[in-house]
Design a protein around this motif. Structure first.
Motif, PDB file in Angstrom:
ATOM      1  N   GLN A 190      97.511  92.988  59.902  1.00  0.00           N
ATOM      2  CA  GLN A 190      96.575  93.914  60.571  1.00  0.00           C
ATOM      3  C   GLN A 190      96.413  95.193  59.748  1.00  0.00           C
ATOM      4  OE1 GLN A 190      99.480  92.898  62.683  1.00  0.00           O
ATOM      5  NE2 GLN A 190      98.328  91.002  62.904  1.00  0.00           N
ATOM      6  N   THR A 223      90.243  93.124  65.774  1.00  0.00           N
ATOM      7  CA  THR A 223      90.439  92.217  64.652  1.00  0.00           C
ATOM      8  C   THR A 223      90.263  92.959  63.332  1.00  0.00           C
ATOM      9  OG1 THR A 223      88.118  91.569  64.457  1.00  0.00           O
ATOM     10  CG2 THR A 223      89.475  90.351  66.051  1.00  0.00           C
ATOM     11  N   GLU A 224      90.705  92.314  62.253  1.00  0.00           N
ATOM     12  CA  GLU A 224      90.532  92.907  60.931  1.00  0.00           C
ATOM     13  C   GLU A 224      89.050  93.056  60.589  1.00  0.00           C
ATOM     14  OE1 GLU A 224      93.516  93.726  58.333  1.00  0.00           O
ATOM     15  OE2 GLU A 224      93.358  94.366  60.423  1.00  0.00           O
ATOM     16  N   ASP A 225      88.252  92.061  60.937  1.00  0.00           N
ATOM     17  CA  ASP A 225      86.809  92.132  60.656  1.00  0.00           C
ATOM     18  C   ASP A 225      86.164  93.282  61.418  1.00  0.00           C
ATOM     19  OD1 ASP A 225      86.880  90.023  58.904  1.00  0.00           O
ATOM     20  OD2 ASP A 225      86.212  88.522  60.365  1.00  0.00           O
ATOM     21  N   GLU A 226      86.596  93.507  62.662  1.00  0.00           N
ATOM     22  CA  GLU A 226      86.041  94.608  63.449  1.00  0.00           C
ATOM     23  C   GLU A 226      86.422  95.958  62.831  1.00  0.00           C
ATOM     24  OE1 GLU A 226      85.990  92.576  67.935  1.00  0.00           O
ATOM     25  OE2 GLU A 226      87.772  93.630  67.200  1.00  0.00           O
ATOM     26  N   ALA A 240      93.211  97.358  60.643  1.00  0.00           N
ATOM     27  CA  ALA A 240      93.203  97.948  61.981  1.00  0.00           C
ATOM     28  C   ALA A 240      94.384  98.879  62.201  1.00  0.00           C
ATOM     29  CB  ALA A 240      93.206  96.836  63.036  1.00  0.00           C
TER      30      ALA A 240
END
Length: 208
Positions: free
Chosen positions: A46, A2-5, A49
């Motif tokens: 994305q 994910t983007e947050d990850e 990422a």
């Protein structure tokens, strides 16, 4: 991923100042993307990422003592501008130049580097027309087949230089083709963002 990850991974590996620079970069890219096709529109959701983190991994495999870096076909700045942001702290003294023939994209790179406070050069000309640069590091992402990239690298690398080329699912086929015309020492490094992709770290490149 994910983007947050992706953001969490990047924020954990760089300083707050560097991460702020990358956030500024992302904002400018989204703004300019409305008028210039800097990245594939389908990948924009994305951005962190697919582009930011994917580019950041490249600098991990550059020699620590490198003095000059040439990023070929920089486009929206991947991986060159991301690596320049990280190198400002991790590789002090490293000079990074970006090569982008499209004048609008080159203008984006210059303005974004200026706002990020990075001292990078931008060559707005074709790679084939650029005088040999004798760079310690050459990078490229989503630019051309590996056999073509080897020709560019042979022209612009120093005798002890390292080429860092990101490749997708057909990397093995591209390497086999490139070996028909080039001799090289290749380290194949799995990508941290794509299970099918790799980073080729190439040294001692000579034509057959």
């Amino acid at each position: 991923m994910t983007e947050d990850e992706a953001k969490a991974i990047l924020s954990a590996r760089v300083s707050r100042e560097t991460f702020t620079r990358l956030e500024l970069y992302a904002g400018l890219l989204i703004k300019w993307q409305k008028t210039i096709n800097l990245v594939s529109p389908a990948t924009l959701p994305q951005l962190w990422a697919r582009h930011m983190l994917d580019s950041a991994q490249v600098i991990d495999h550059a020699p620590q003592d490198a003095k000059t870096w040439l990023d070929l076909g920089s486009g929206g700045g991947f991986p060159g501008l991301v690596c320049a942001a990280i190198a400002a702290e991790s590789h002090p003294g490293l000079k990074i130049d970006l090569v982008e023939a499209d004048l609008r994209k080159a203008a984006f790179l210059r303005e974004t580097a200026r706002q990020m406070g990075l001292s990078v050069g931008v060559f707005s000309r074709r790679i084939e027309d650029l005088p040999p640069q004798s760079a310690d590091v050459i990078s490229a992402r989503a630019l051309a087949p590996l056999v073509t990239l080897c020709g560019y690298a042979h022209r612009h690398l120093s005798d002890t230089g390292v080429a860092l080329f990101q490749k997708g699912a057909r990397h093995a086929e591209e390497l086999e083709t490139a070996r028909q015309g080039w001799q090289m020492d290749v380290t194949v490094i799995p990508s941290v963002t794509d299970a099918e992709a790799v980073l080729f770290r190439i040294e001692d490149l000579t034509d057959v």
